[in-house]
Enzyme design. Structure first.
Site, PDB file in Angstrom:
ATOM      1  N   GLY A  15       0.772  -1.239   0.000  1.00 18.75           N
ATOM      2  CA  GLY A  15       0.000   0.000   0.000  1.00 18.75           C
ATOM      3  C   GLY A  15       0.803   1.288   0.000  1.00 18.75           C
ATOM      4  N   ASN A  17       1.573   3.032  -2.658  1.00 16.86           N
ATOM      5  CA  ASN A  17       0.849   3.945  -3.562  1.00 16.86           C
ATOM      6  C   ASN A  17      -0.419   4.462  -2.901  1.00 16.86           C
ATOM      7  OD1 ASN A  17       2.062   4.365  -6.341  1.00 16.86           O
ATOM      8  ND2 ASN A  17       2.341   2.153  -6.053  1.00 16.86           N
ATOM      9  N   ARG A  94      -5.485  -8.551  -8.748  1.00 17.49           N
ATOM     10  CA  ARG A  94      -6.518  -9.479  -9.215  1.00 17.49           C
ATOM     11  C   ARG A  94      -6.993  -9.042 -10.579  1.00 17.49           C
ATOM     12  NH1 ARG A  94      -7.433 -14.238  -7.431  1.00 17.49           N
ATOM     13  NH2 ARG A  94      -9.632 -14.200  -7.988  1.00 17.49           N
ATOM     14  N   LEU A  96      -9.827  -8.437 -13.129  1.00 15.62           N
ATOM     15  CA  LEU A  96     -11.249  -8.142 -12.958  1.00 15.62           C
ATOM     16  C   LEU A  96     -12.021  -8.618 -14.188  1.00 15.62           C
ATOM     17  CD1 LEU A  96     -10.577  -4.630 -11.490  1.00 15.62           C
ATOM     18  CD2 LEU A  96     -11.765  -6.478 -10.275  1.00 15.62           C
ATOM     19  N   ASN A 110      -5.324   2.542 -12.853  1.00 14.49           N
ATOM     20  CA  ASN A 110      -4.372   1.543 -12.350  1.00 14.49           C
ATOM     21  C   ASN A 110      -2.969   2.117 -12.492  1.00 14.49           C
ATOM     22  OD1 ASN A 110      -3.362  -1.059 -11.496  1.00 14.49           O
ATOM     23  ND2 ASN A 110      -2.798  -1.454 -13.625  1.00 14.49           N
ATOM     24  N   HIS A 112       1.072   0.831 -12.933  1.00 16.03           N
ATOM     25  CA  HIS A 112       1.906  -0.339 -13.223  1.00 16.03           C
ATOM     26  C   HIS A 112       3.357   0.116 -13.343  1.00 16.03           C
ATOM     27  CE1 HIS A 112       2.899  -4.346 -14.527  1.00 16.03           C
ATOM     28  NE2 HIS A 112       3.594  -3.828 -15.529  1.00 16.03           N
ATOM     29  N   ASP A 148      -3.220  -4.744 -17.200  1.00 17.29           N
ATOM     30  CA  ASP A 148      -2.299  -3.608 -17.335  1.00 17.29           C
ATOM     31  C   ASP A 148      -2.409  -2.941 -18.708  1.00 17.29           C
ATOM     32  OD1 ASP A 148      -1.297  -4.016 -14.743  1.00 17.29           O
ATOM     33  OD2 ASP A 148       0.080  -5.543 -15.465  1.00 17.29           O
TER      34      ASP A 148
HETATM   35  C1  GAR Z   1       3.469  -1.159  -7.269  1.00 17.92           C
HETATM   36  O1  GAR Z   1       4.774  -1.163  -7.800  1.00 17.92           O
HETATM   37  C2  GAR Z   1       2.438  -1.159  -8.383  1.00 17.92           C
HETATM   38  O2  GAR Z   1       2.813  -0.392  -9.486  1.00 17.92           O
HETATM   39  C3  GAR Z   1       2.392  -2.614  -8.737  1.00 17.92           C
HETATM   40  O3  GAR Z   1       2.420  -3.270  -7.494  1.00 17.92           O
HETATM   41  C4  GAR Z   1       3.179  -2.483  -6.575  1.00 17.92           C
HETATM   42  C5  GAR Z   1       2.349  -2.281  -5.328  1.00 17.92           C
HETATM   43  O4  GAR Z   1       3.078  -1.591  -4.349  1.00 17.92           O
HETATM   44  N1  GAR Z   1       1.227  -2.934  -9.493  1.00 17.92           N
HETATM   45  C6  GAR Z   1       1.234  -3.817 -10.490  1.00 17.92           C
HETATM   46  O5  GAR Z   1       2.196  -4.484 -10.783  1.00 17.92           O
HETATM   47  C7  GAR Z   1      -0.079  -3.932 -11.250  1.00 17.92           C
HETATM   48  N2  GAR Z   1       0.070  -4.780 -12.376  1.00 17.92           N
HETATM   49  P1  GAR Z   1       2.334  -0.809  -3.201  1.00 17.92           P
HETATM   50  O6  GAR Z   1       1.348  -1.810  -2.577  1.00 17.92           O
HETATM   51  O7  GAR Z   1       3.403  -0.417  -2.244  1.00 17.92           O
HETATM   52  O8  GAR Z   1       1.616   0.357  -3.798  1.00 17.92           O
END
Ligand code: GAR
Length: 283
Positions: A15, A17, A94, A96, A110, A112, A148
Site C-alpha cells: 500500500g 501507492n 486481481r 477483474l 491503475n 503499473h 495492465d
Molecule cells: C506497485 O509497484 C504497483 O505499481 C504494482 O504493485 C506495486 C504495489 O506496491 N502494481 C502492479 O504491478 C499492477 N500490475 P504498493 O502496494 O506499495 O503500492
C-alpha cells in the site's frame, strides 16, 4: 471548490501507492477524497495505512468466492455502498471481469511499474533488466479488461543504472509511481483529462508532460521553485553563474550561464508541481 470526487482504492499488499494517494488527498485543494479502501487479502499492510488515516477499510477475500464474477459482484456492491465515483487500483493484483471493468469504464485507474505497453503483468523489473532496456518507468492508465492495459494518463521515465538489480530498480520506479499517481488522480478528478478513442486528451498541453526521474533525483526536489532548482544545477556545474533563465518550448527551459554555455532542461510543470527533472549542456 466543487465537490471532491469520492475515491475507492483497491489494494492487495504493502500500500505505498495508497499512502501517496492518502497524503495527496490530505491537501485541502486536492480534488478527490478516499472514502473506502478494499483489499482482497486480509493481511495487506495497506489496510493498516487506511485505518491510521481514519479511512474505512474492508476485506473482500477472493478465496471466499466461488467465481471471479461472485468476487467482483461483492467488490462492486461495496464500492456502490460507499458512493464511490472513481476507483484507484494501487497494487491490486486481481484480474477483474469484463462486466466489472465495463461498469467502471473511464472511472477506474491503475498504476503499473513499467512504461506500458512494455512489461505488462508480473515481474516487470526483472523483465526490463533481462531485455536490457536503458529506460523503464511507471504508468497510470484507465483500466480495460486486458491486464495492465488501457488509455495512458501519465508516465514517468526512470533510467536503468549499471549494477541495478530488480530491487534497486523497483525502489527508484516506486518513487516515480508515488509522484505520478496523485497527479493522475488529480487530473481525472478535476475533469482535466478525458478519453477520446482510447487516447487520453488533456485540457492543456503542459498537463500531459511526462516526468523524467534522474538517477539522483529525490522526491524533495518536486515542489521547489525554479530559481532554487536552477541554482542547484549551477552548483552541480561547479558554481557557474546563471545569466538568464527562459522558457524554450513547452516542457523545456534554457538556462544561460555567464560563460556563454546553455543548459536545456526538461521541466515538469503540471500545475501541481514545478521541478527541473533533467537536461543536457549545449556549449
Ligand atoms: C506497485 O509497484 C504497483 O505499481 C504494482 O504493485 C506495486 C504495489 O506496491 N502494481 C502492479 O504491478 C499492477 N500490475 P504498493 O502496494 O506499495 O503500492
Amino acid at each position: 471548490m466543487s465537490a471532491r470526487k469520492r475515491v475507492g482504492v483497491l489494494i492487495s499488499g504493502r500500500g505505498s501507492n495508497l499512502q501517496a494517494l492518502i497524503d495527496a488527498c490530505a491537501k485541502a485543494d486536492f480534488p478527490a477524497e478516499i472514502v473506502t479502501v478494499i483489499s482482497n487479502r486480509p493481511d495487506a499492510y495497506g489496510l493498516e495505512r487506511a485505518r491510521s488515516a481514519g479511512i474505512p477499510a474492508a476485506v473482500v477475500d477472493h478465496k471466499s468466492y466461488r467465481s471471479r464474477e461472485d468476487f467482483d459482484a461483492a467488490l462492486h456492491a461495496l464500492l456502490e455502498e460507499a458512493d464511490v465515483e472513481l476507483i484507484c487500483n494501487a497494487g491490486f493484483m486481481r484480474l477483474l471481469t469484463e462486466g466489472f471493468t465495463q461498469a467502471w469504464r473511464d472511472c477506474q485507474l491503475n498504476i503499473h511499474p513499467s512504461l506500458l505497453p512494455a512489461f505488462r503483468g508480473l515481474h516487470p523489473h526483472e523483465r526490463a533488466l533481462e531485455a536490457g532496456v536503458r529506460i523503464t518507468g511507471a504508468t497510470v492508465h484507465f483500466v480495460r479488461h486486458e491486464m495492465d492495459a488501457g488509455p495512458i494518463i501519465l508516465q514517468a521515465a526512470v533510467p536503468v543504472l549499471a549494477g541495478d538489480t530488480a530491487e534497486t530498480l523497483a525502489a527508484r520506479v516506486l518513487e516515480a509511481e508515488h509522484l505520478i499517481y496523485p497527479r493522475a488522480l488529480a487530473l481525472v478528478a478535476s475533469g482535466r483529462v478525458w478519453v477520446d478513442g482510447e487516447i487520453v486528451r488533456f485540457a492543456s498541453d503542459k498537463l500531459a508532460l511526462p516526468v523524467f526521474l534522474s538517477a539522483e533525483q529525490d522526491n524533495a526536489s518536486a515542489s521547489k521553485d525554479l530559481s532554487e532548482e536552477a541554482s542547484k544545477i549551477s552548483d552541480l556545474l561547479r558554481g557557474k553563474a546563471i545569466k538568464h533563465v527562459s522558457r524554450h518550448r513547452v516542457g523545456e527551459i534554457v538556462i544561460e550561464f555567464d560563460d556563454g554555455t546553455r543548459l536545456f532542461v526538461n521541466v515538469d510543470s503540471s500545475d501541481l508541481d514545478f521541478s527541473i527533472t533533467g537536461g543536457e549542456i549545449d556549449n
